[in-house]
Design a protein around this motif. Structure first.
Motif, PDB file in Angstrom:
ATOM      1  N   ASN A 160       0.833  -1.207   0.000  1.00  0.00           N
ATOM      2  CA  ASN A 160       0.000   0.000   0.000  1.00  0.00           C
ATOM      3  C   ASN A 160       0.856   1.240   0.000  1.00  0.00           C
ATOM      4  O   ASN A 160       0.536   2.241  -0.644  1.00  0.00           O
ATOM      5  CB  ASN A 160      -0.905   0.006   1.240  1.00  0.00           C
ATOM      6  CG  ASN A 160      -1.838  -1.185   1.223  1.00  0.00           C
ATOM      7  OD1 ASN A 160      -1.732  -2.022   0.347  1.00  0.00           O
ATOM      8  ND2 ASN A 160      -2.716  -1.249   2.192  1.00  0.00           N
ATOM      9  N   GLY A 161       1.978   1.173   0.737  1.00  0.00           N
ATOM     10  CA  GLY A 161       2.843   2.348   0.812  1.00  0.00           C
ATOM     11  C   GLY A 161       3.252   2.802  -0.575  1.00  0.00           C
ATOM     12  O   GLY A 161       3.112   3.984  -0.920  1.00  0.00           O
ATOM     13  N   THR A 162       3.705   1.852  -1.385  1.00  0.00           N
ATOM     14  CA  THR A 162       4.086   2.208  -2.750  1.00  0.00           C
ATOM     15  C   THR A 162       2.927   2.914  -3.444  1.00  0.00           C
ATOM     16  O   THR A 162       3.083   3.986  -4.037  1.00  0.00           O
ATOM     17  CB  THR A 162       4.439   0.936  -3.532  1.00  0.00           C
ATOM     18  OG1 THR A 162       5.113   0.051  -2.654  1.00  0.00           O
ATOM     19  CG2 THR A 162       5.278   1.268  -4.722  1.00  0.00           C
ATOM     20  N   GLY A 163       1.765   2.298  -3.335  1.00  0.00           N
ATOM     21  CA  GLY A 163       0.608   2.887  -3.999  1.00  0.00           C
ATOM     22  C   GLY A 163       0.369   4.306  -3.534  1.00  0.00           C
ATOM     23  O   GLY A 163       0.251   5.236  -4.337  1.00  0.00           O
ATOM     24  N   GLU A 164       0.378   4.490  -2.194  1.00  0.00           N
ATOM     25  CA  GLU A 164       0.070   5.838  -1.693  1.00  0.00           C
ATOM     26  C   GLU A 164       1.125   6.837  -2.129  1.00  0.00           C
ATOM     27  O   GLU A 164       0.808   7.974  -2.486  1.00  0.00           O
ATOM     28  CB  GLU A 164      -0.052   5.801  -0.167  1.00  0.00           C
ATOM     29  CG  GLU A 164      -1.418   5.274   0.279  1.00  0.00           C
ATOM     30  CD  GLU A 164      -1.347   4.526   1.593  1.00  0.00           C
ATOM     31  OE1 GLU A 164      -0.359   4.705   2.336  1.00  0.00           O
ATOM     32  OE2 GLU A 164      -2.279   3.741   1.857  1.00  0.00           O
ATOM     33  N   ALA A 165       2.387   6.390  -2.114  1.00  0.00           N
ATOM     34  CA  ALA A 165       3.450   7.301  -2.558  1.00  0.00           C
ATOM     35  C   ALA A 165       3.172   7.774  -3.982  1.00  0.00           C
ATOM     36  O   ALA A 165       3.188   8.977  -4.279  1.00  0.00           O
ATOM     37  CB  ALA A 165       4.797   6.585  -2.502  1.00  0.00           C
TER      38      ALA A 165
END
Lengths: 108, 633, 501, 481, 164
Positions: free
Chosen positions: B589-594
């Motif tokens: 998810n972190g990648t996505g949010e970034a």
């Protein structure tokens, strides 16, 4: 360079047109009234014409496309002005302003 | 003789038939299972006769037969096959015989049960896999059967599946043995990678010829022994056996007394030559056996549940057998195994009869049933005495063999001493359970009134077993063996195992001391628990700690529970949380949010004002031009 | 020599089915069902035929070979630049069979679907076509083409027909899972994308024909650089740690049939890709990187097993066990020896059928009770003995009980692993024991013990579900008891793999 | 250049276009009883007919005074643009009736702009190119602001116009510099004189190239000259948005290819890196910002920017292969994009909104449109069975072959990002249920038909592109002469 | 002599241009524009392209300026007193100067090829001749552009019924 012809070299014209063009650019960037922006664009176009003609007469007189180009540019510029003014009028009718930075409902 | 594969085939057929058709069969088809089992038993006898004769001609080295299972040219060829020799035969006899009796017994005990057919199906399957196990000529097939008997025992322990405790017990049994099985499989694979075969005899030969790398061999031996410990409930993997008593009593008799639990003994006996190559291995086996024996005996002293007492006695016996194997007395071990099959089955079945009669297992609630159960009571006593090892009942002879074996074996004499110490304790608690169950004053009158002798279907097997338990020990005498048709008698028959025949040599000192000790134990038991059993209470009061320690089986289960809850499951939780919180919510998810955030930044460059846009263009031009001049100019 | 049209039919038939279904009116639900059931049966039959017709005595080469030129002699493409090249070797044959089995089962299981079942089956058949295509195509372009076709319908399949669930500490909406699954898989496939570009460019043969590329000798440095692209790219689809998180969530949210196909077949595409693109195309790279893969695979196996013990949701448990078992597959591949790779392929089949069984069974209960929390169930055996039976057998298969498919596969893998990395093998066996722990906990928790009256009106599985279960169970037993047909096919081709000792 | 060829019959298709434009206006003015919808049908059918006519010139490699080349490249784009325009005209029938005045002029301008587009593809001389570009641009300035009483439309118009004028001034200055250093405006001669070696006027040449790129980059909406795009797209009448996103981009690329292939291929090293950089920036920014959009038109604007990035890669590594790949991708993009926009237009006509959130329940309310939407979005995302996969695959492969690995990496990564927002649209259409009382809609047969046909096109390119690709490959071989 | 004339013209052009972009009043700006354009016409004369100078004067300083001023009147920008410059003026200056810098670099670094350093007089007739033969096609397109612009201007700005 040592000037042989009429004491004015191609370089002079080129630099002139460059200065003119840059001023026009500044105008477009700095002005906020649509009409003024339009005028600045006209300045830029004139700079182009100067370039074209200068090149035509100095370097490539055989076909002198530069001159023809300049003619077309003037024609197009005129048409552009006409059209642009039409649009500006329309905007003014609908919004009561000709200031482009008040015309920013479309963003993001 | 080569067609030994028929033996497992019969019960398999029974299993399939019952599984598919039992609901539509008369009596749920138990008669099919029994009939097939009887046939198998007869065949075993026939087979035994053949083997005996073959030995008679003195040209017998086991009979093997195998079929290719699958084949990877140049890499491995897996053959499935059978091998028959004396050890096999003893096992075959015990299994088929006890199974037959248990099946007959169950017609009475399990009568009218909801899943009667299923019961017989699984029992058949169990017998089949047990037979396969003992017949297997290669470790792979052995492991195959090994796992299957584990499965069957799990299913049977969990037979009363609407009891949570039963479900838990079956789970515990399977997983605990499974831990051992991991060792077994690793051991097998190590051996395979070293020898490129699964055939037991090739492996043994190579091991004895020292063609296997020392270190690998040691590892393999230890791992396989772990497997044996798991199945035969040796310390520290013994915890599942007492809980396994959740299963129906006949099952306990069959699986957790006579057959499955001795699979480990069988395995060690089979692989003994290999173990003996590894130095330190016999000692290990012996030690484990001793610990189990003594611990079981002590724990047996304090148990309240009649079946559990018997269960601990089983641990006790198994420990003995391992000691025997450790000191190289295979014959003694097999003899004990043989006798044990009878008297332990007898004990369990008579327990079952008691429970059936009184629907009560707590010795504190029983008592004074002697009159009420005219058949059960005496046979139980016989079994108990056999277990205690009182001459001249079968237990005595077998046990004596082991003592002799240990004495003559290369083990240190401390082992012998320890064994001798364990004898009276065994005798004591067997005495105790007998007294508390059948003598003294009834403690719970309702139970007492309600008690009644069981149906003949149950008592008949009891009697047969009792008789065998009494007499089966006598086969040690050469005459008896010959009379039974074994050339050079039973021992000659069993002992003909490479390490040279030894005839039964009565070591009188040994026998006498053991008898004395047993009698002493029985006497002590009588003194403690007869009548109001006051001395016992005093003893318990005298050292409550020891008492609690014995009662709670040295808290080993608790320790394991602790480990499982706070190590294994905890680790699972940790991994799961890590997976969710770190790997997924942060990593993915972190990648996505970034990415999304970058988009958000980019979006706000879009101010909607023409001059800004124009500026962007000019900046673009200037930048590219600058780079261009630097880069190409 | 068999005709390649058998393979083509496995791709064309489902596509035609999808096309026809587009024409079927929304409300003719039964037409859709029957059509799909029939298509499923036909595909099953074909796959069985293909599997058994594959001749084991011909050295394990490609059979059912067929090539139709698709795009050639234009731009950078030479003759046969991109061609519809099909053919299976002994590795692909079991996979085709597996796909046939699971697809048929999935079609039957999906009979219950009411909401736009037409759309569902359209996407479903596209998915199946993609899977068949990947297993059978021998052209790099079309391998990737079908690979993506198989991923494409996932989002809608999960997001429309899936189920969102709320747990104590967190919740998973079907949209989230669907999006994560799709994006992660496509994101992984870009690595394959780049790998393919590099390979084509490096070889400079002007063709994507795999056999031509296999023949080309890539230099070692190149191989070492490109191989990880293929392995990680395909590995993600195979649930390679730490890129596995799409799998449990995806399975939890997906509808039954999709879970079946996805865990049962799609994850195998990844492993299959590692063989086809990794080992066969770049053997030097493979031999160089396999130790690394072995480490990751071991992580998979142990990590998955531990995570599974902590789960309370049936599908999560199965999902993590899939991670663990696919780890075994990768382990087998990483050994780079015949036993290991054989085992890997066997495990692909075994895991395919058993996990499909799991999901089918769970679905049959979930559709009635709408919860998968194993703590809420108890003593289900009294209500639905068949369900428990099938679930139990699948469970035993997955914990590697001899006589069922799982054992023979794991056994081969462990033999292979012990030949190369004993430590990994030991860990693998340990994890297999952990499998017993969580499977039995699940059973003891929700199948046995006192019956929970809350589910008094739960019905036994429908006959279709029983049929499906029997189908899958049959293949499980077949492979478990008589693995020779599989191993004969697999080992011949495996021994042809470059770099496999 | 010896004997010039003044064969005016070469321009018959263009004359026909002009005639069609006049006809439409005339009908609108003098035959008021004609239902306005008919104008769109007439324009559409006429354009298709003209597309047919222009096929006459297949394989007739000729030119008009070396100013305009009539070769397969031109022919291909004649067909391309006329067909695109036809689709736009047909699909905007209802839209024009509801929202716009002066339908005659509307269609006429579209048709005239097509002439400009064709000119851009056909001209092999700077003046002609520039004028054609202005012809296209002027028509678009007007069309974008055609919704007179809609403030957004006006705003879009003025923004596009002023910035367009500004950019074309830059473009012109670039041309003047090129003219200055080469002394000619014929592509072929420019190439000739550049062969001589550019050492003593490198800076002028570079500046010229930069400015030309600015102008054309503005036309095709490449970062950082893209800022007008989302606003213009959002403000314009939706059919015109479609037209902007296809024809004006395609024309821009047609010109880029001719110009850089024909004139500047010799100094490839001087400009390929510029375009590569612009391409990277364009791909990244377009796809990232698209994540944030909630209006379908803006979303399509950013997605189109992303697509432009992909296409620019092809220009960066310009060679015959990449050119073919680029045009193939361009075609696939055109078909898919038109399909999507047909859906958007139909939806806009029926529900009057172009917020993505309002697509909810399209599956229930207009199944066929929903299906086409899904297919076309998948195609744009580059998933197989649809055009996008093949075209992207071939384009990227050709870029890699041209040595731009890093561009290919960025491209693939960003195309994953794009998948995310395409799926978000699909989610609204398929997953979300329609809100209360929103029953099935009756979609005009024309729209359904158009969508369906375009979808077939998507499948054709996606499943068997051999002939198309052959044709394109042949066409692009002419840009380097 | 010519030099002097050139510098005068240059000064006119540039000062006019600066006026356009700097003054505070729109109308003055327009007038400055006229001045600048006339200067350009002068430059054309200097380049001996009288025809172009003529056109410049007629079309620009004539038609276009009239149009512009007319629109200025219509949009009545005079009455609303306001700053004619946007807030990004400094940035604009920087950018423009940077651009100018780039241009100067170009000019300084470049020797224009084929520079004969004497201007060739291009006769009137040949211009028209070329315009209608060789450059007929661009000419037609240009006429198309004018047509479009015309139509567009009318359509957009025309007062519809029911407007005000």
């Amino acid at each position: 360079m040592e000037n042989v012809a009429a004491g004015v070299s191609l370089q002079h014209y080129v630099v002139l047109s460059m200065i003119l063009f840059s001023i026009g650019v500044y105008g477009v960037l700095a002005r906020r009234n649509a009409v003024l922006i339009l005028m600045s664009v006209e300045l830029m176009l004139n700079a182009v014409s100067i370039n074209m003609v200068a090149f035509a007469v100095y370097t490539a007189p055989s076909l002198f496309q530069g001159i023809i180009f300049a003619i077309f540019i003037i024609a197009i510029a005129a048409a552009e002005v006409g059209l642009a003014l039409g649009v500006i009028l329309r905007i003014f009718r609908n919004r009561g302003t000709a200031n482009v930075d008040e015309v920013d409902s479309l963003k993001w | 003789m080569g067609d030994a594969w028929i033996l497992p085939a019969l019960p398999v057929a029974g299993f399939v038939i019952l599984l598919l058709l039992s609901p539509w069969l008369p009596r749920k088809g138990d008669w099919i299972a029994i009939a097939l089992m009887a046939t198998a038993f007869v065949l075993v006898l026939a087979l035994g006769k053949d083997v005996a004769d073959a030995i008679g001609q003195g040209n017998f080295h086991g009979t093997a037969r195998s079929w290719q299972w699958f084949y990877v040219p140049g890499y491995m060829e897996i053959r499935m096959g059978t091998f028959v020799d004396q050890i096999t035969l003893v096992m075959l006899f015990c299994v088929t015989f006890v199974a037959l009796l248990v099946m007959i017994y169950s017609t009475g005990y399990m009568h009218g049960d909801r899943r009667y057919g299923w019961f017989y199906a699984i029992v058949s399957l169990f017998v089949a896999s047990m037979l396969t196990l003992v017949l297997a000529d290669n470790l792979l097939l052995l492991y195959f059967a090994w796992e299957l008997v584990g499965l069957c025992s799990m299913l049977l322990i969990g037979y009363y599946n609407d009891k949570q405790s039963a479900a838990e017990a079956s789970k515990k049994a399977f997983i605990t043995t499974r831990v051992g099985d991991v060792g077994l499989l690793i051991g097998i694979l190590i051996l395979f990678t070293q020898t490129h075969t699964f055939n037991i005899h090739h492996i043994l030969d190579m091991a004895q010829a020292g063609q296997i790398n020392e270190r690998w061999l040691t590892g393999a031996a230890i791992c396989m022994f772990a497997g044996a410990c798991g199945k035969s409930a040796q310390f520290p993997l013994h915890v599942w056996l007492p809980d396994a008593m959740e299963g129906p009593t006949p099952v306990s008799a069959l699986i957790h007394a006579a057959t499955m639990v001795v699979a480990g003994v069988y395995l060690v006996a089979r692989m003994l030559p290999l173990f003996q190559v590894v130095d330190g291995m016999p000692e290990l086996i012996t030690t484990i056996g001793l610990i189990t024996t003594i611990m079981a005996a002590l724990m047996g002293l304090a148990q309240r549940d009649i079946k559990r007492v018997v269960a601990y006695s089983t641990l006790n016996s198994l420990g003995l057998m391992f000691v025997a194997l450790g000191s190289g007395a295979v014959g003694a071990a097999m003899l004990y195994l043989f006798a044990h099959a009878f008297f332990k089955a007898l004990l369990f079945l008579s327990c079952g009869s008691v429970i059936h009669a009184t629907e009560e297992q707590e010795v504190d609630k029983l008592g004074g049933l002697w009159g009420k159960l005219p058949i059960t009571a005496p046979v139980f006593t016989v079994g108990a005495l056999a277990m205690a090892g009182l001459a001249p009942i079968s237990g005595f002879w077998a046990k004596d063999e082991i003592l002799v074996g240990v004495k003559n074996g290369e083990m240190s004499q401390l082992v012998l001493v320890a064994l001798l110490i364990s004898l009276p304790i065994t005798a004591m608690y067997m005495m105790r359970v007998t007294l508390l169950t059948f003598f003294g004053r009834p403690k719970d009158h309702h139970v007492y009134e309600h008690a009644h002798e069981s149906a003949p279907a149950m008592t008949l097997p009891l009697i047969i077993l009792a008789v065998l338990a009494l007499v089966s020990g006598f086969v040690v005498f050469e005459g008896v063996g010959k009379a039974l048709g074994f050339h050079s008698g039973w021992l000659g028959f069993v002992y003909n195992l490479g390490e040279g025949p030894e005839t039964y040599s009565a070591d009188w000192a040994m026998s006498i001391s053991s008898i004395v000790l047993v009698v002493a134990g029985l006497g002590a038991g009588w003194w403690f628990w007869s009548g109001e059993a006051k001395p016992a209470e005093r003893a318990a009061a005298f050292s409550p700690l020891t008492y609690k320690l014995f009662l709670n089986r040295f808290y080993i289960d608790e320790v394991y529970q602790l480990v499982i809850d706070h190590v294994v499951l905890a680790a699972g939780q940790v991994v799961a949380v890590f997976d969710r919180a770190v790997v997924n919510d942060t990593g993915v998810n972190g990648t996505g949010e970034a990415t999304d955030f970058l988009g958000w930044i980019g979006k706000h460059q879009q101010t909607g004002k023409i001059p800004n846009y124009a500026l962007a263009i000019v900046v673009g031009v200037v930048v590219i031009a600058a780079v261009a001049f630097g880069y190409r100019g | 020599m068999h005709s390649g049209y058998w393979l083509i039919s496995t791709i064309v038939i489902p596509l035609i089915a999808a096309a026809v279904l587009v024409g079927v009116p929304d409300d003719k639900k039964d037409v859709t069902r029957w059509l799909s059931a029939i298509v499923g049966a036909v595909l099953f039959a074909i796959s069985v035929y293909v599997f058994f017709a594959y001749e084991t005595d011909r050295g394990g080469g490609y059979q059912f070979y067929h090539r139709t030129d698709w795009l050639q002699n234009v731009a950078f493409l030479g003759p046969h630049g991109i061609a519809l090249t099909f053919g299976i070797d002994g590795i692909a044959a079991p996979m085709v069979l597996l796909t046939g089995v699971v697809a048929f089962g999935g079609a039957l299981i999906s009979w219950k679907i009411e909401h736009h079942n037409k759309d569902f089956f359209i996407l479903f058949w596209v998915l199946v076509a993609g899977v068949f295509g990947t297993f059978t195509s021998l052209d790099l372009f079309f391998f990737f083409f079908f690979y993506e076709v198989a991923v494409l319908p996932m989002y809608l399949l999960i997001a429309v027909w899936g189920s969102s669930s709320v747990f104590e500490t967190f919740s998973r909406t079907k949209e989230y899972s669907a999006m994560k699954l799709t994006v992660m898989l496509v994101a992984a496939s870009i690595l394959i994308f780049l790998g393919i570009f590099a390979v084509f460019h490096e070889a400079g043969k002007g063709t994507f024909d795999l056999q031509t590329l296999y023949a080309y000798q890539f230099d070692d440095r190149f191989q070492k650089i490109v191989f990880p692209l293929f392995v990680i790219g395909c590995g993600v689809l195979a649930g390679l740690w730490p890129f596995h998180t799409w799998s449990p969530d995806g399975h939890v949210s997906a509808p039954t049939a999709v879970s079946m196909l996805h865990a049962g077949v799609l994850m195998k595409l990844g492993a299959f890709g590692i063989i086809r693109l990794g080992i066969q195309l770049l053997p030097a790279g493979a031999t160089f990187w396999m130790p690394g893969l072995m480490i990751l695979a071991t992580c998979n196996v142990v990590y998955g097993a531990f995570a599974a013990t902590a789960q309370r949701d049936w599908k999560y448990m199965i999902g993590y066990s899939s991670v663990s078992h696919m780890g075994l597959v990768l382990m087998g591949l990483a050994t780079m020896n015949v036993n290991g790779v054989d085992g890997a392929v066997l495990q692909m089949f075994a895991h395919g059928v058993m996990t499909a069984t799991f999901f089918a069974m769970v679905g049959s209960v979930y559709d009635q009770t709408h919860t998968r929390d194993m703590r809420l169930y108890s003593g289900m055996v009294n209500k639905m003995p068949l369900f428990v039976f099938f679930m139990g057998v699948a469970g035993l298969a997955s914990l590697g009980l001899p006589g069922l498919a799982g054992f023979i596969a794991e056994f081969n893998i462990f033999v292979g692993t012990f030949r190369t990395y004993p430590w990994a093998g030991a860990l693998g066996i340990f994890a297999a024991a952990m499998t017993a722990v969580y499977i039995l906990r699940m059973m003891a928790m929700s199948f046995f013990g006192p019956f929970n009256e809350k589910w008094a009106d739960v019905k036994e599985m429908t006959y279709l579900e029983r049929g499906t279960a029997v189908l899958l169970l049959g293949s499980m037993l077949f492979m478990g008891l008589y693995p020779a047909p599989f191993i004969d096919r697999i080992q011949e081709s495996v021994r042809l793999l470059p770099g496999v000792s | 250049m010896s004997q010039l060829n003044y064969d005016y019959t070469l321009f018959i298709p263009e004359y026909l276009l002009a005639g069609l434009a006049v006809l439409v206006v005339a009908l609108d003015l003098y035959v008021p009883q004609v239902r306005k919808a008919w104008l769109s049908y007439i324009a559409g059918v006429g354009l298709l007919a003209i597309a047919g006519v222009s096929l006459v010139w297949i394989n007739k490699e000729t030119n008009f005074a070396h100013i305009v080349a009539i070769d397969n490249y031109t022919t291909y784009f004649r067909v391309f643009f006329t067909v695109t325009a036809a689709v736009v005209c047909l699909s905007s029938a209802k839209l024009v009736e509801d929202k716009l005045r002066h339908p005659g002029e509307y269609y006429a301008l579209i048709i005239l702009s097509t002439i400009g587009a064709i000119g851009m593809a056909a001209s092999r001389e700077l003046m002609t190119a520039y004028l054609s570009l202005e012809l296209l641009s002027f028509s678009l300035y007007i069309l974008v602001g055609f919704q007179k009483f809609d403030k957004k439309s006006n705003e879009a118009g003025i923004k596009y116009l002023l910035l367009g004028a500004f950019a074309s001034a830059m473009f012109l200055y670039g041309l003047s510099l090129i003219y200055g250093v080469t002394g000619t405006t014929y592509y072929s001669q420019i190439a000739e004189s550049l062969k001589a070696g550019t050492s003593d006027y490198t800076f002028a040449l570079l500046m010229g190239l930069v400015l030309i790129l600015t102008g054309l980059g503005f036309k095709v909406a490449a970062v950082p000259f893209h800022m007008w795009t989302p606003d213009a797209y959002e403000g314009a009448p939706v059919a015109i948005t479609a037209y902007l996103s296809t024809t004006s981009k395609a024309a821009g690329f047609a010109l880029l290819l001719r110009l850089f292939g024909g004139a500047f291929q010799g100094v490839h090293d001087d400009w390929s890196w510029m375009i590569a950089g612009i391409a990277a920036a364009t791909m990244i920014l377009g796809n990232l910002v698209a994540l944030q959009q909630h209006n379908i038109k803006r979303l399509m604007a950013y997605s189109s920017i992303g697509q432009v990035g992909y296409m620019l890669m092809g220009v960066a590594g310009l060679s015959h292969d990449t050119a073919s790949a680029l045009v193939l991708h361009l075609t696939g993009y055109m078909v898919s994009n038109m399909a999507i926009f047909v859906v958007i237009i139909a939806w806009h006509n029926m529900t009057g909104t172009d917020e993505i959130a309002d697509f909810r329940g399209m599956r229930e309310r207009a199944p066929l449109l929903a299906g086409v939407l899904a297919g076309a979005l998948f195609s744009l995302a580059g998933l197989p069975l649809f055009a996008g996969f093949v075209t992207k695959f071939i384009l990227f492969q050709s870029v890699v072959d041209a040595g731009y690995y890093w561009l290919a990496v960025i491209a693939t990564v960003t195309s994953v990002v794009s998948l995310y927002y395409y799926l978000q649209v699909m989610r609204q259409a398929f997953v979300e249920k329609p809100s209360e009382g929103e029953g099935a809609l009756s979609v005009p047969v024309l729209m359904n038909g158009l969508a369906f046909v375009l979808m077939l096109g998507v499948f054709y390119i996606g499943l068997y592109p051999q002939q198309l690709f052959d044709a394109i490959d042949n066409a692009t071989s002419f840009i380097f002469v | 002599m010519t030099q002097v004339f050139f510098y005068i013209m240059a000064a006119t052009v540039i000062s006019g241009a600066l006026g356009v972009v700097l003054v505070r009043s729109v109308v003055y700006a327009a007038l400055f524009l006229v001045m600048s354009l006339l200067g350009v016409a002068g430059v054309y004369l200097l380049l001996s392209v009288e025809f172009l100078a003529l056109v410049q004067v007629l079309i620009y300083s004539g038609a276009v300026m009239v149009l512009i001023i007319f629109v200025l009147m219509l949009t009545r920008v005079e009455d609303l007193k306001q700053n004619l410059d946007g807030d990004q003026r400094p940035l604009a200056a920087v950018a423009a100067l940077a651009l100018l810098g780039a241009f100067i670099t170009v000019a300084s670094q470049t020797t224009w090829p084929r520079n004969v350093d004497e201007l060739t007089v291009v006769p009137f007739t040949s211009i028209s001749d070329a315009l209608f033969n060789r450059w007929a096609v661009p000419f037609e397109i240009a006429s198309g552009v004018l047509l479009v612009a015309l139509v567009g201007a009318v359509v957009i700005s025309m007062q519809e019924e029911g407007e005000r």
